[in-house]
Write an enzyme that holds these catalytic residues in place. Structure first.
Site, PDB file in Angstrom:
ATOM      1  N   ASP A 185       0.855  -1.182   0.000  1.00  0.00           N
ATOM      2  CA  ASP A 185       0.000   0.000   0.000  1.00  0.00           C
ATOM      3  C   ASP A 185       0.893   1.234   0.000  1.00  0.00           C
ATOM      4  OD1 ASP A 185      -2.123   1.705   0.139  1.00  0.00           O
ATOM      5  OD2 ASP A 185      -2.949   0.905   1.996  1.00  0.00           O
ATOM      6  N   ILE A 186       1.245   1.696  -1.216  1.00  0.00           N
ATOM      7  CA  ILE A 186       2.170   2.823  -1.345  1.00  0.00           C
ATOM      8  C   ILE A 186       1.484   4.087  -1.862  1.00  0.00           C
ATOM      9  CG2 ILE A 186       4.141   1.272  -1.670  1.00  0.00           C
ATOM     10  CD1 ILE A 186       4.043   1.988  -4.666  1.00  0.00           C
ATOM     11  N   LYS A 187       0.322   3.941  -2.510  1.00  0.00           N
ATOM     12  CA  LYS A 187      -0.483   5.056  -3.018  1.00  0.00           C
ATOM     13  C   LYS A 187       0.353   6.094  -3.763  1.00  0.00           C
ATOM     14  CE  LYS A 187      -4.286   4.735   0.315  1.00  0.00           C
ATOM     15  NZ  LYS A 187      -3.797   3.681   1.224  1.00  0.00           N
ATOM     16  N   ARG A 188       1.217   5.641  -4.634  1.00  0.00           N
ATOM     17  CA  ARG A 188       2.040   6.562  -5.411  1.00  0.00           C
ATOM     18  C   ARG A 188       1.273   7.056  -6.636  1.00  0.00           C
ATOM     19  NH1 ARG A 188       4.678   6.124  -1.088  1.00  0.00           N
ATOM     20  NH2 ARG A 188       6.907   5.625  -1.059  1.00  0.00           N
ATOM     21  N   THR A 199      -0.700  -0.112  -4.645  1.00  0.00           N
ATOM     22  CA  THR A 199      -1.812   0.823  -4.787  1.00  0.00           C
ATOM     23  C   THR A 199      -1.308   2.090  -5.473  1.00  0.00           C
ATOM     24  OG1 THR A 199      -1.415   1.672  -2.544  1.00  0.00           O
ATOM     25  CG2 THR A 199      -3.081  -0.052  -2.805  1.00  0.00           C
TER      26      THR A 199
END
Length: 308
Positions: free
Chosen positions: A102-105, A139
């Site tokens: 879950d890095i949401k880059r 993500t």
């Protein structure tokens, strides 16, 4: 042809369990029986996190198909924390689990390429390619449009990986942007869902689902049901179960008629099960991993009852 999503679906079917365990460790959440073994500094915190993560992975790897480490809770402890992140991902994969980072880059062009190279693809060093994390899924935040997502999709194709794109998130204020209506009356989250379906057309696998997938929160069941119909080839990562209040009967709306199409994230309710009212009188602090396993089995049974 099988894709990354087919492999995740196969693990879900094998374990009869559409659950992903979030690993969001904060030092203050860890049981004292773990923290007392290590120095009260950054290195010691990272060591305690690693012991804790390994213990709960050991307790559930045969019943939960995937983990989802949230990178923020490792970055906050600097380089030792990132080492714990890398080792956690590697350890879970050694145990046969799927890893969703879950890095949401989300950024433009070469910057997005750099993020994707780091987590999905490979980094080139003097014409030699090296895989740093070898993660199965990440993500992605699509706010900057197609050119911030394309590098991740390219690496999905090249390295047989997958991404989960933020569509309708579970947080209370998500509607401030995601529910805004466009000139044609369509909400922003629906526009993003349509884009995800389009972006994923070339990456659909044997089960009909693309490796380009979506994050859709359990806390918004009406939207979850709408999006299941709007995006029939898009697999959902569904956060919001447990501590955030998402109800299992609502979560079932995100699945197709075959009981497929989604995986449900639980973080605090699994990680801190030993502190919950359900288990604290049964398991001691030292038995935190057993409490996590008991909650994982209870969650699995509850989900299967409603989804199927």
């Amino acid at each position: 042809m099988k894709n990354a999503m087919d492999r995740l679906i196969e693990k879900i079917k094998e374990m009869n369990n559409p659950t992903v365990m979030g690993l969001d460790p904060r030092y203050e959440m860890l049981p004292e029986c773990v923290t007392k073994k290590y120095p009260k500094d950054i290195e010691g915190v990272a060591q305690a996190i690693m012991e804790y993560n390994k213990s709960i992975i050991d307790s559930v790897y045969d019943i939960i198909p995937a983990i989802k480490p949230q990178i923020a809770f490792y970055e906050m402890y600097g380089i030792p924390g990132m080492k714990a992140f890398q080792e956690t991902c590697q350890y879970a994969k050694e145990k046969g689990m799927i890893v969703i980072a879950d890095i949401k880059r989300g950024d433009i062009g070469s910057t997005a390429t750099g993020y994707s190279n780091a987590y999905l693809g490979k980094t080139t060093i003097d014409e030699r390619e090296e895989s740093l994390y070898d993660i199965d899924f990440v993500t992605v935040n699509p706010y900057m449009g197609t050119d911030c997502v394309k590098p991740f999709i390219d690496d999905c194709k090249k390295y047989d990986k997958g991404i989960f794109i933020l569509v309708k998130t579970s947080n209370p204020s998500s509607g401030e942007l995601q529910d805004v209506k466009l000139e044609n009356g369509e909400e922003v989250y629906k526009r993003v869902a349509s884009l995800v379906e389009t972006w994923g057309e070339e990456l659909r696998g044997e089960n009909g689902y693309s490796s380009v997938a979506a994050v859709v929160g359990a806390t918004y069941p009406k939207q979850l049901e709408e999006l299941r119909k709007l995006a029939p080839h898009t697999f959902f990562l569904i956060p919001g179960y447990g501590a955030q209040g998402g109800k299992v009967q609502d979560i079932a709306l995100g699945f197709d008629q075959k009981g497929m199409g989604g995986i449900i994230n639980a973080s605090r309710s699994l990680m801190c099960a030993y502190q919950s009212d359900k288990w604290k009188d049964i398991y001691s602090e030292e038995e935190y991993a057993q409490a996590t396993r008991a909650e994982a089995i209870r969650m699995k049974e509850e989900l299967n009852h409603f989804i199927k």
